[in-house]
Design a protein around this motif. Structure first.
Motif, short mmCIF file in Angstrom:
data_model
loop_
_atom_site.label_atom_id
_atom_site.label_comp_id
_atom_site.label_asym_id
_atom_site.label_seq_id
_atom_site.Cartn_x
_atom_site.Cartn_y
_atom_site.Cartn_z
N ASN A 26 63.95 42.73 9.88
CA ASN A 26 62.54 42.88 9.37
C ASN A 26 62.84 43.78 8.17
O ASN A 26 61.60 44.55 7.70
N THR A 27 63.78 44.16 7.85
CA THR A 27 63.94 45.03 6.46
C THR A 27 63.48 44.27 5.46
O THR A 27 63.03 44.85 4.40
N ILE A 28 64.17 43.12 5.10
CA ILE A 28 64.10 42.35 3.86
C ILE A 28 62.82 41.81 3.30
O ILE A 28 62.40 42.35 2.24
N SER A 29 62.03 41.67 4.49
CA SER A 29 60.59 41.19 4.09
C SER A 29 59.67 42.24 4.02
O SER A 29 58.50 42.06 3.28
N ASN A 30 59.80 43.48 4.49
CA ASN A 30 58.91 44.42 4.63
C ASN A 30 58.98 45.70 3.62
O ASN A 30 57.98 46.57 3.35
N TYR A 31 60.32 45.63 3.12
CA TYR A 31 60.64 46.83 2.23
C TYR A 31 60.99 46.37 0.71
O TYR A 31 61.20 45.20 0.46
N VAL A 32 61.03 47.49 -0.24
CA VAL A 32 61.60 47.22 -1.21
C VAL A 32 63.14 47.15 -1.21
O VAL A 32 63.90 47.97 -0.48
N MET A 33 63.71 45.92 -2.00
CA MET A 33 65.10 45.73 -1.76
C MET A 33 65.64 45.65 -3.27
O MET A 33 64.93 45.21 -4.29
N GLY A 34 66.71 46.34 -3.34
CA GLY A 34 67.38 46.51 -4.86
C GLY A 34 68.81 46.14 -4.77
O GLY A 34 69.41 46.52 -3.68
N PHE A 66 71.21 36.93 -14.06
CA PHE A 66 71.18 37.15 -12.58
C PHE A 66 70.06 37.05 -12.05
O PHE A 66 68.97 36.99 -12.68
N THR A 67 70.17 36.46 -10.66
CA THR A 67 68.90 36.27 -10.08
C THR A 67 68.99 36.84 -8.67
O THR A 67 69.77 36.73 -8.01
N ILE A 68 67.92 37.51 -8.47
CA ILE A 68 67.59 38.25 -7.01
C ILE A 68 66.77 37.25 -6.12
O ILE A 68 65.93 36.60 -6.63
N SER A 69 67.08 37.23 -4.81
CA SER A 69 66.40 36.26 -3.89
C SER A 69 66.59 36.97 -2.51
O SER A 69 67.56 37.70 -2.41
N ARG A 70 65.70 36.37 -1.69
CA ARG A 70 66.00 36.82 -0.15
C ARG A 70 65.65 35.73 0.76
O ARG A 70 64.71 34.87 0.37
N ASP A 71 66.34 35.61 1.65
CA ASP A 71 65.87 34.84 3.05
C ASP A 71 65.45 35.75 4.24
O ASP A 71 66.41 36.31 5.01
N ASN A 72 64.27 35.68 4.29
CA ASN A 72 63.49 36.44 5.40
C ASN A 72 64.14 35.89 6.64
O ASN A 72 64.45 36.69 7.53
N ALA A 73 64.34 34.72 7.09
CA ALA A 73 64.73 34.33 8.34
C ALA A 73 65.99 34.97 8.61
O ALA A 73 66.47 34.96 9.72
N LYS A 74 67.02 35.09 7.50
CA LYS A 74 68.47 35.19 7.83
C LYS A 74 68.47 36.79 7.44
O LYS A 74 69.54 37.48 7.80
N ASN A 75 67.32 37.63 7.01
CA ASN A 75 67.71 39.03 6.83
C ASN A 75 68.47 39.45 5.83
O ASN A 75 69.56 40.22 5.90
N THR A 76 68.60 38.58 4.78
CA THR A 76 69.67 38.44 3.85
C THR A 76 69.33 38.51 2.39
O THR A 76 68.31 37.95 2.27
N LEU A 77 69.76 39.53 1.71
CA LEU A 77 69.23 39.49 0.22
C LEU A 77 70.34 39.31 -0.76
O LEU A 77 71.61 39.21 -0.16
N TYR A 78 70.18 38.25 -1.72
CA TYR A 78 71.16 37.77 -2.48
C TYR A 78 71.04 38.33 -4.11
O TYR A 78 69.95 38.57 -4.50
N LEU A 79 72.24 38.35 -4.65
CA LEU A 79 72.19 38.30 -6.06
C LEU A 79 73.02 37.16 -6.53
O LEU A 79 74.36 37.36 -6.43
#
Length: 121
Positions: A26-34, A66-79
């Motif tokens: 629940n971190t990736i989808s609810n907060y700011v990620m950098g 560079f491209t930032i993305s996230r997968d909420n289901a996997k709780n994972t942030l990508y760069l």
């Protein structure tokens, strides 16, 4: 909140890498990620960020590469990092905060991962 980065390695100029940041549920989808980076002898630089609404910001130095993305289901942030340059060499960190005024300012982030090293030669 736990953040664990992976994916850093040594690559040649012009190459590509994808960094991952595994976060607590629940971190990736609810907060700011950098994503931030720090080269030896330099300060920590904001690279890219995504907020809970999906708004994305990039540092000028990485726009178009560079491209930032996230997968909420996997709780994972990508760069995704393409067209890498020697000046991209740094330790890359994932960070999160509840809210930010300047999403590329490291001062506004509370939780940090341990970092993953990217070396471009």
């Amino acid at each position: 909140v736990q953040l664990v980065e992976s994916g850093g390695e040594s690559v040649q100029t012009g190459g590509s890498l994808r960094l991952s940041c595994a976060a607590s549920p629940n971190t990736i989808s609810n907060y700011v990620m950098g994503w931030f980076r720090q080269a030896p002898g330099k300060g920590r630089e904001g690279v890219a960020a995504i907020d809970s609404n999906g708004s994305i910001s990039y540092a000028d130095s990485v726009k178009g590469r560079f491209t930032i993305s996230r997968d909420n289901a996997k709780n994972t942030l990508y760069l995704q990092m393409n067209s890498l340059k020697p000046e991209d060499t740094a330790m890359y960190y994932c960070a999160t905060s509840y809210s930010c005024v300047d999403v590329l300012s490291s001062n506004e982030y509370i939780y940090w991962g341990q970092g993953t090293q990217v070396t471009v030669s």
